[in-house]
Design a protein around this motif. Sequence first.
Motif, short mmCIF file in Angstrom:
data_model
loop_
_atom_site.label_atom_id
_atom_site.label_comp_id
_atom_site.label_asym_id
_atom_site.label_seq_id
_atom_site.Cartn_x
_atom_site.Cartn_y
_atom_site.Cartn_z
N TYR A 1 3.35 -2.93 -7.98
CA TYR A 1 2.71 -1.77 -7.37
C TYR A 1 1.96 -0.96 -8.42
O TYR A 1 0.85 -0.52 -8.22
CB TYR A 1 3.77 -0.87 -6.71
N GLN A 2 2.64 -0.80 -9.55
CA GLN A 2 2.04 0.00 -10.61
C GLN A 2 0.75 -0.65 -11.10
O GLN A 2 -0.22 0.02 -11.40
CB GLN A 2 3.03 0.11 -11.75
N GLU A 3 0.79 -1.98 -11.16
CA GLU A 3 -0.41 -2.69 -11.60
C GLU A 3 -1.57 -2.46 -10.66
O GLU A 3 -2.70 -2.29 -11.10
CB GLU A 3 -0.13 -4.20 -11.67
N VAL A 4 -1.28 -2.49 -9.37
CA VAL A 4 -2.35 -2.27 -8.38
C VAL A 4 -2.92 -0.87 -8.55
O VAL A 4 -4.13 -0.66 -8.53
CB VAL A 4 -1.82 -2.48 -6.94
N ILE A 5 -2.02 0.10 -8.73
CA ILE A 5 -2.47 1.49 -8.89
C ILE A 5 -3.33 1.63 -10.15
O ILE A 5 -4.40 2.23 -10.12
CB ILE A 5 -1.26 2.45 -8.93
N LEU A 6 -2.88 1.05 -11.24
CA LEU A 6 -3.64 1.14 -12.48
C LEU A 6 -4.99 0.45 -12.37
O LEU A 6 -6.00 0.92 -12.88
CB LEU A 6 -2.84 0.56 -13.65
N ASP A 7 -5.00 -0.67 -11.65
CA ASP A 7 -6.25 -1.40 -11.45
C ASP A 7 -7.25 -0.55 -10.65
O ASP A 7 -8.42 -0.47 -11.01
CB ASP A 7 -5.96 -2.73 -10.75
N HIS A 8 -6.76 0.07 -9.58
CA HIS A 8 -7.67 0.89 -8.77
C HIS A 8 -8.11 2.14 -9.52
O HIS A 8 -9.18 2.67 -9.27
CB HIS A 8 -7.01 1.27 -7.43
N ASN A 9 -7.26 2.61 -10.42
CA ASN A 9 -7.64 3.76 -11.22
C ASN A 9 -8.76 3.38 -12.21
O ASN A 9 -9.72 4.11 -12.41
CB ASN A 9 -6.42 4.30 -11.97
N LYS A 10 -8.60 2.22 -12.80
CA LYS A 10 -9.56 1.76 -13.80
C LYS A 10 -10.87 1.28 -13.17
O LYS A 10 -11.94 1.50 -13.70
CB LYS A 10 -8.94 0.59 -14.58
N HIS A 11 -10.73 0.61 -12.05
CA HIS A 11 -11.90 0.05 -11.37
C HIS A 11 -11.90 0.51 -9.92
O HIS A 11 -11.66 -0.30 -9.02
CB HIS A 11 -11.87 -1.49 -11.40
N PRO A 12 -12.15 1.79 -9.70
CA PRO A 12 -12.08 2.27 -8.32
C PRO A 12 -13.11 1.59 -7.43
O PRO A 12 -14.24 1.35 -7.86
CB PRO A 12 -12.34 3.78 -8.43
N ARG A 13 -12.69 1.25 -6.20
CA ARG A 13 -13.60 0.63 -5.24
C ARG A 13 -14.41 1.72 -4.55
O ARG A 13 -13.92 2.81 -4.32
CB ARG A 13 -12.82 -0.15 -4.17
N ASN A 14 -15.62 1.37 -4.17
CA ASN A 14 -16.48 2.30 -3.42
C ASN A 14 -16.65 3.64 -4.15
O ASN A 14 -16.65 4.70 -3.53
CB ASN A 14 -15.91 2.54 -2.02
N PHE A 15 -16.75 3.55 -5.46
CA PHE A 15 -16.83 4.75 -6.29
C PHE A 15 -18.29 5.05 -6.59
O PHE A 15 -18.82 4.62 -7.61
CB PHE A 15 -16.02 4.52 -7.57
N HIS A 16 -18.95 5.75 -5.70
CA HIS A 16 -20.36 6.10 -5.90
C HIS A 16 -20.74 7.18 -4.91
O HIS A 16 -20.09 7.37 -3.89
CB HIS A 16 -21.25 4.86 -5.71
N GLU A 17 -21.83 7.88 -5.21
CA GLU A 17 -22.37 8.83 -4.24
C GLU A 17 -23.05 8.03 -3.15
O GLU A 17 -23.36 6.85 -3.34
CB GLU A 17 -23.38 9.75 -4.92
N ILE B 1 -3.07 8.52 -9.76
CA ILE B 1 -2.60 8.44 -8.36
C ILE B 1 -3.70 8.90 -7.40
O ILE B 1 -3.95 8.26 -6.38
CB ILE B 1 -1.35 9.34 -8.17
N SER B 2 -4.37 9.99 -7.74
CA SER B 2 -5.38 10.51 -6.81
C SER B 2 -6.55 9.54 -6.69
O SER B 2 -7.10 9.32 -5.62
CB SER B 2 -5.86 11.89 -7.25
N LYS B 3 -6.91 8.95 -7.81
CA LYS B 3 -8.04 8.03 -7.81
C LYS B 3 -7.69 6.72 -7.10
O LYS B 3 -8.46 6.21 -6.31
CB LYS B 3 -8.46 7.73 -9.24
N ALA B 4 -6.52 6.21 -7.41
CA ALA B 4 -6.11 4.95 -6.78
C ALA B 4 -5.97 5.14 -5.27
O ALA B 4 -6.35 4.27 -4.49
CB ALA B 4 -4.80 4.46 -7.38
N SER B 5 -5.44 6.28 -4.88
CA SER B 5 -5.25 6.53 -3.46
C SER B 5 -6.60 6.62 -2.75
O SER B 5 -6.77 6.06 -1.66
CB SER B 5 -4.45 7.83 -3.27
N ALA B 6 -7.57 7.28 -3.37
CA ALA B 6 -8.90 7.39 -2.78
C ALA B 6 -9.55 6.01 -2.69
O ALA B 6 -10.16 5.65 -1.68
CB ALA B 6 -9.77 8.33 -3.60
N SER B 7 -9.38 5.23 -3.75
CA SER B 7 -9.97 3.90 -3.80
C SER B 7 -9.38 3.00 -2.71
O SER B 7 -10.09 2.32 -1.96
CB SER B 7 -9.75 3.30 -5.18
#
Length: 150
Positions: free
Chosen positions: A8-24, A67-73
């Motif tokens: 789980y932690q790995e998934v969270i760290l991955d989404h934090n590092k490489h957030p999906r749909n991260f753009h205006e 956490i906030s970034k991974a959750s948004a991603s």
Amino acid sequence: MSELRELYQEVILDHNKHPRNFHEMPGADRQAEGFNPLCGDQLTVYLKLGADQKIEDLSFVGSGCAISKASASLMTDALKGKSFSEAKAIFEKFHSMVTASPGLEAPDGLGKLAVLAGVCEFPARVKCASLAWHTLNSALDGSSEAVTTE
Ligand code: ZN
């Protein structure tokens, strides 16, 4: 359990590092801003509406803790293509998961979002995990006021 937790932690760290749909999103139909002063998390959620009140596209920008970034991603991944009512139902499940008593199993139907189940052990982190969701909710409701978790 600890292996699962590591995963789980790995998934969270991955989404934090490489957030999906991260753009205006130029030409977004709705957007909303959210702020969690307790932690300093700040984000803007954009969405495009399709026919039948569907979330055709969803993205976010911002800065904050992992956490906030991974959750948004994870949220943008999970809710793309969903209808408003489906999105709200998932939001409610997610919210009850992160505010549940520790040790309970994550509810069904949350898919990858279940990686954030461990957040319920850290009450201060619940606001980090739910910030993107409250912000999206406000965008769906068409509110122009910034969301704050306070
Ligand atoms: Zn945070």
